[in-house]
Design a protein around this motif. Structure first.
Motif, mmCIF file in Angstrom:
data_model
loop_
_atom_site.group_PDB
_atom_site.id
_atom_site.type_symbol
_atom_site.label_atom_id
_atom_site.label_comp_id
_atom_site.label_asym_id
_atom_site.label_seq_id
_atom_site.Cartn_x
_atom_site.Cartn_y
_atom_site.Cartn_z
ATOM 1 N N LYS A 178 0.794 -1.117 -0.046
ATOM 2 C CA LYS A 178 -0.027 0.131 -0.106
ATOM 3 C C LYS A 178 0.980 1.081 -0.009
ATOM 4 O O LYS A 178 2.018 0.990 0.338
ATOM 5 N N THR A 179 0.516 2.368 -0.310
ATOM 6 C CA THR A 179 1.039 3.595 -0.401
ATOM 7 C C THR A 179 2.017 3.843 0.798
ATOM 8 O O THR A 179 2.872 4.341 0.931
ATOM 9 N N LYS A 180 1.202 3.618 2.039
ATOM 10 C CA LYS A 180 1.803 3.824 3.356
ATOM 11 C C LYS A 180 3.015 2.758 3.721
ATOM 12 O O LYS A 180 3.897 3.196 4.564
ATOM 13 N N ASP A 181 3.153 1.845 3.019
ATOM 14 C CA ASP A 181 4.313 0.646 3.034
ATOM 15 C C ASP A 181 5.493 1.323 2.498
ATOM 16 O O ASP A 181 6.535 0.882 2.724
ATOM 17 N N VAL A 182 5.362 2.409 1.659
ATOM 18 C CA VAL A 182 6.509 2.920 0.984
ATOM 19 C C VAL A 182 7.321 3.776 1.865
ATOM 20 O O VAL A 182 6.910 4.817 2.475
ATOM 21 N N TRP A 183 8.649 3.783 2.158
ATOM 22 C CA TRP A 183 9.683 4.587 2.746
ATOM 23 C C TRP A 183 9.509 5.958 2.276
ATOM 24 O O TRP A 183 9.798 6.114 0.989
ATOM 25 N N GLY A 184 9.118 6.912 3.066
ATOM 26 C CA GLY A 184 9.006 8.189 2.562
ATOM 27 C C GLY A 184 7.675 8.912 2.179
ATOM 28 O O GLY A 184 7.484 9.925 1.852
ATOM 29 N N LEU A 185 6.792 7.807 2.025
ATOM 30 C CA LEU A 185 5.418 8.276 1.898
ATOM 31 C C LEU A 185 4.658 8.319 3.393
ATOM 32 O O LEU A 185 4.404 7.295 3.760
ATOM 33 N N GLY A 186 4.517 9.423 3.895
ATOM 34 C CA GLY A 186 3.835 9.469 5.255
ATOM 35 C C GLY A 186 2.389 9.770 5.014
ATOM 36 O O GLY A 186 1.872 9.672 3.989
ATOM 37 N N ARG A 187 1.799 10.120 6.200
ATOM 38 C CA ARG A 187 0.563 10.587 6.489
ATOM 39 C C ARG A 187 -0.110 11.543 5.245
ATOM 40 O O ARG A 187 -1.293 11.305 4.555
ATOM 41 N N LYS A 188 0.623 12.514 5.177
ATOM 42 C CA LYS A 188 0.074 13.742 4.228
ATOM 43 C C LYS A 188 -0.060 13.107 2.855
ATOM 44 O O LYS A 188 -0.918 13.294 1.947
ATOM 45 N N HIS A 189 1.382 12.765 2.328
ATOM 46 C CA HIS A 189 1.570 12.279 0.974
ATOM 47 C C HIS A 189 0.216 11.182 0.775
ATOM 48 O O HIS A 189 -0.302 11.292 -0.360
ATOM 49 N N VAL A 190 0.249 10.165 1.773
ATOM 50 C CA VAL A 190 -0.772 9.018 1.560
ATOM 51 C C VAL A 190 -2.174 9.665 1.283
ATOM 52 O O VAL A 190 -3.088 9.182 0.405
#
Length: 418
Positions: A178-190
């Motif tokens: 999922k997007t949140k599993d990507v290193w560097g994609l935090g709450r806001k970007h998700v």
DNA sequence: TCTGGGGTCCTAGGACCC
DNA sequence: TCTGGGGTCCTAGGACCC
């Protein structure tokens, strides 16, 4: 190819290494002042109410009911165990980037053997030498290696090693994440990505680059490219000197009066100045901030900060305390119950490049005094000698650590008995 | 009447990481 | 009653320089 090696539930695992009687039982480690949960082992995570950063008082009942064992944090122990893990990784490759206390990137360039076998060897050796369980992910870029590592941890039949070495495996990873599993994609970007119906890492790599660049800056663009297999994030074997050194700790109790806050402030300055000297730097600016307890509904709220410039950049504890104290006096207001004071040293420059000041006399003895100061504290233990500004009533503002384990690896008197 | 162009440094705020 | 701590990087805007 890059391997990402990450210790499982690091702090909790460190505690369990020295307590075989706790193997298989739920264990958590608490933040300073025993306030929040900052690590939980697999058994504790399985109890659904135990979320990371959950305040302990809210779930005390669950902890007791499930006989969860808790520890105050013991950073001396964790730091030393971390050192052991990193040393072992050094045997596998000359290029190791220590990324945090419990994880490192390892350059596996030149490894000819099967990568699965290589990853397994790393995992098994670390466990054999330290007792700590780790996961290993190997991939062509750092972001993919982090993702592979996550899969190694979360997917049961990987045996804690996952390799992304083909296009097929890369796509499998991107579709799994999922997007949140990507290193560097935090709450806001998700959240931002959800708005355009992007939920998986794969979907993210299909978003037009212009959109990513515009909405997520160059940081987002790098992630996007790395996920597609293009390496953009440098491998940094040599740790860069720090750009800022700070400390800020909540008090065990709330403090209204200036004198105690001054003592804590002076004590924190002593701590960061020691770190500063260890990296042979001097600080140009000192920032001090104070705050009340923002969780409280009944206390009046106040927070403020002040940055002062040192007359000459320095790493001298006494000079730094003097300026910090001035800053503190400018922002302290009576009538509040303060919860935290913090200091931050910035504008760090190498000791040998310090620019003198034409209009200030240089003091000749400073270097010898501080050198002697460090020598005594190294030899006889922390705070053997200290600035009188740090006071003598440490107990009144020091941290609460009710359940700290022994310093098994750094104190002769606390060695493990078998 | 018409008022340039190319830079640096600093800070605050936002976002992220473990 | 009780809610952690230590960092990095990027951008925009203001102030300033020649």
């Amino acid at each position: 190819m890059i391997a990402m090696v990450d210790c499982n539930s690091f702090y909790a695992s460190c505690e369990q290494v020295f307590r075989p009687d706790l193997w298989g039982k739920p264990v958590v480690v608490l933040s300073n002042n025993d306030g929040c949960i900052i690590a939980a082992n697999t058994e504790a995570k399985a109890l659904t109410h135990i979320a990371m950063f959950e305040p302990v008082f809210k779930i005390k009942d669950v902890l007791i009911k499930n006989k969860v064992i808790f520890f105050s944090s013991n950073y001396t122990l964790y730091g030393e165990m971390s050192q052991r893990v990193m040393n072992i990784l050094g045997d596998f490759s000359p290029s190791v980037e220590v990324y945090s206390i419990d994880e490192a990137f390892v350059d596996v360039l030149g490894v000819t053997e099967n990568l699965d076998a290589y990853g397994t060897k790393i995992k098994e050796r670390i466990f054999k030498y330290t007792g700590l369980p780790v996961g290993v992910g190997i991939a062509p870029t750092k972001v993919l290696a982090k993702l592979a590592n996550k899969m190694a941890k979360k997917i049961p039949d990987t045996n804690h090693v996952f390799i992304i070495d083909t296009e097929e495996k890369r796509l499998q990873a991107l579709r799994w994440a999922k997007t949140k599993d990507v290193w560097g994609l935090g709450r806001k970007h998700v959240q931002r990505l959800e708005k355009i119906n992007v939920f998986s890492a794969y979907q993210f790599t299909q978003v037009p680059l212009q959109w990513v660049r515009k909405e997520m800056t160059v940081v987002g663009e790098r992630l996007w490219r790395e996920l597609r297999g293009e390496s953009c994030i440098e491998f940094a074997t040599m740790p860069k000197p720090k750009k800022a050194i700070g400390t800020a700790k909540s008090f065990g109790i709330k403090l209204p009066d200036l004198e105690r806050i001054e003592e804590a402030c002076a004590y924190y300055i002593s701590e960061v100045a020691e770190v500063l000297r260890a990296q042979n730097s001097c600080a140009t600016y000192v920032q001090v901030f104070v705050m009340t307890n923002y969780h409280s509904n009944v206390d009046k709220q106040y927070s403020n900060s002040k940055t002062v410039t040192m007359p000459i950049p320095t790493n001298d504890t006494f000079a730094l305390i003097k300026e910090a104290r001035k800053a503190l006096h400018l922002i302290y207001k009576p009538g509040y119950r303060y919860k935290k004071v913090g200091v931050n040293l910035t504008g760090l420059i190498p000791q040998e490049y310090v620019q003198g000041n034409l209009f200030l006399p240089s003091k000749l003895n400073d270097k010898n005094l501080i050198r002697t100061f460090d020598m005594l504290n190294n030899k006889y233990g922390k705070s053997t000698v200290a600035s009188a500004m740090t006071g003598t009533r440490m107990g009144e503002w020091e941290l609460i650590k009710k359940e700290r384990s022994k310093r098994y690896t750094t104190q002769w008197r606390e060695l493990l008995k078998i």
